[in-house]
Motif scaffolding. Sequence first.
Motif, PDB file in Angstrom:
ATOM      1  N   GLN A 181       4.170  51.563  32.519  1.00  0.00           N
ATOM      2  CA  GLN A 181       4.550  52.557  33.523  1.00  0.00           C
ATOM      3  C   GLN A 181       5.957  53.104  33.262  1.00  0.00           C
ATOM      4  N   ARG A 182       6.843  52.239  32.826  1.00  0.00           N
ATOM      5  CA  ARG A 182       8.210  52.701  32.512  1.00  0.00           C
ATOM      6  C   ARG A 182       8.191  53.678  31.351  1.00  0.00           C
ATOM      7  N   LEU A 183       7.450  53.351  30.302  1.00  0.00           N
ATOM      8  CA  LEU A 183       7.391  54.229  29.134  1.00  0.00           C
ATOM      9  C   LEU A 183       6.716  55.558  29.478  1.00  0.00           C
ATOM     10  N   LEU A 184       5.683  55.510  30.320  1.00  0.00           N
ATOM     11  CA  LEU A 184       5.032  56.748  30.747  1.00  0.00           C
ATOM     12  C   LEU A 184       6.009  57.638  31.504  1.00  0.00           C
ATOM     13  N   SER A 185       6.814  57.040  32.377  1.00  0.00           N
ATOM     14  CA  SER A 185       7.776  57.826  33.164  1.00  0.00           C
ATOM     15  C   SER A 185       8.862  58.431  32.291  1.00  0.00           C
ATOM     16  N   GLU A 186       9.110  57.809  31.131  1.00  0.00           N
ATOM     17  CA  GLU A 186      10.124  58.321  30.194  1.00  0.00           C
ATOM     18  C   GLU A 186       9.548  59.348  29.234  1.00  0.00           C
ATOM     19  N   GLY A 187       8.233  59.614  29.354  1.00  0.00           N
ATOM     20  CA  GLY A 187       7.606  60.621  28.507  1.00  0.00           C
ATOM     21  C   GLY A 187       7.290  60.166  27.102  1.00  0.00           C
ATOM     22  N   VAL A 188       7.191  58.863  26.878  1.00  0.00           N
ATOM     23  CA  VAL A 188       6.870  58.340  25.547  1.00  0.00           C
ATOM     24  C   VAL A 188       5.405  58.648  25.220  1.00  0.00           C
ATOM     25  N   ASP A 190       1.511  58.481  23.946  1.00  0.00           N
ATOM     26  CA  ASP A 190       0.554  57.390  24.092  1.00  0.00           C
ATOM     27  C   ASP A 190       0.518  56.479  22.871  1.00  0.00           C
ATOM     28  N   GLY A 191       0.559  57.053  21.686  1.00  0.00           N
ATOM     29  CA  GLY A 191       0.510  56.245  20.469  1.00  0.00           C
ATOM     30  C   GLY A 191       1.678  55.286  20.369  1.00  0.00           C
ATOM     31  N   GLU A 192       2.841  55.758  20.715  1.00  0.00           N
ATOM     32  CA  GLU A 192       4.022  54.893  20.676  1.00  0.00           C
ATOM     33  C   GLU A 192       3.960  53.819  21.750  1.00  0.00           C
ATOM     34  N   ILE A 193       3.399  54.183  22.905  1.00  0.00           N
ATOM     35  CA  ILE A 193       3.245  53.193  23.971  1.00  0.00           C
ATOM     36  C   ILE A 193       2.309  52.076  23.530  1.00  0.00           C
ATOM     37  N   SER A 194       1.200  52.436  22.907  1.00  0.00           N
ATOM     38  CA  SER A 194       0.227  51.438  22.450  1.00  0.00           C
ATOM     39  C   SER A 194       0.853  50.485  21.440  1.00  0.00           C
ATOM     40  N   LYS A 195       1.643  51.029  20.525  1.00  0.00           N
ATOM     41  CA  LYS A 195       2.292  50.186  19.513  1.00  0.00           C
ATOM     42  C   LYS A 195       3.335  49.274  20.170  1.00  0.00           C
ATOM     43  N   ALA A 196       4.099  49.821  21.098  1.00  0.00           N
ATOM     44  CA  ALA A 196       5.120  49.018  21.773  1.00  0.00           C
ATOM     45  C   ALA A 196       4.490  47.870  22.558  1.00  0.00           C
TER      46      ALA A 196
END
Length: 339
Positions: A181-188, A190-196
Amino acid sequence: MLRIVLPFIALLMVMTIAALSRLQAFELPDSARQRHVVFSQGADRLEGTLLLPDGISSPPVVLLVHGDGAQDRWSAGGYLPLVNYLLSQGIAVFSWDKPGVGSSSGNWLAQTMADRADEATRALEKLKALPELQNSPLGFLGFSQAGWVVPRASRQSRADFAVLIGAAINWRSQGFYFMRQRLLSEGVPDGEISKALADETEAFDKQYSRQAVERPCLSHCNRQDFERRNALADAREDIRKMTTPVLLLMGEADRNVDSDESVERWKESLPANTPRCLRQVSGATHGLLRSALFDYQLTSQWPLCKQGAFLMLGQKAYAPGVLPGVADWIHRQRCHVEL
């Protein structure tokens, strides 16, 4: 000109009176009877305040169980709109400073969730022994991290009711949900979120083995120790043993805890005969505030305008139906129709 000015002045006076009345929600009412209460858990001496509604004998009593962080008994004033509402409905409220916060000794970072449940149990047992509460039903109202505390404490203390707001279920999955949720709010992307998240999952499972979790602190427990010693916390075993009537309220816009998962796990785990009201609240945040105004993970993220809005709104900052729903459950263990 006078005809224009006078209505404007009258309107300004009305707005001022309304604003002052909302600000009173952040002050303890003079009509409430206050009692200083001290109890012990292990080596910790814990201090709190019992507020009793004026003119009511044997009122139901709700014990507030904090979420995460170094919180004093009224959470720096953030609890007071809720507390004042409960008092207005004839419900007594008790809350205490966490270990090492305010007037309490100890170190809250040295606690496991089982330790916190034992502490809440001692608090309820202390209140049960007070002469003026001999005929009062007593129960817990907990926030977020209290999802690991209240199910166990309710069973240990034989509480009469329980209310949970934004309750977490599993420490590991909750942490990943928060991160996503934090990464989504920062506009990251989807691919980078999945890897993180994949990297975080691998690191978590390597770092928090059962042996690592059970290792004591080397000296004074710090935040890293707190997270390590609670990393495998899961509420489901205690929920399976819970017979206390329970109200679970989860905000549909919760950015901290997966509300779908929490409601589903409670439905799966709670014994069939346990009275329950398990609800998601539309338009509500992790703390059940109006998500249209307070859509943040942490109150520390609120800009000044949101801090001001909370002060001006007081009890109106909560999503519609939340406060009456909580009071209904404490009095009658009834699901409020508007939730």
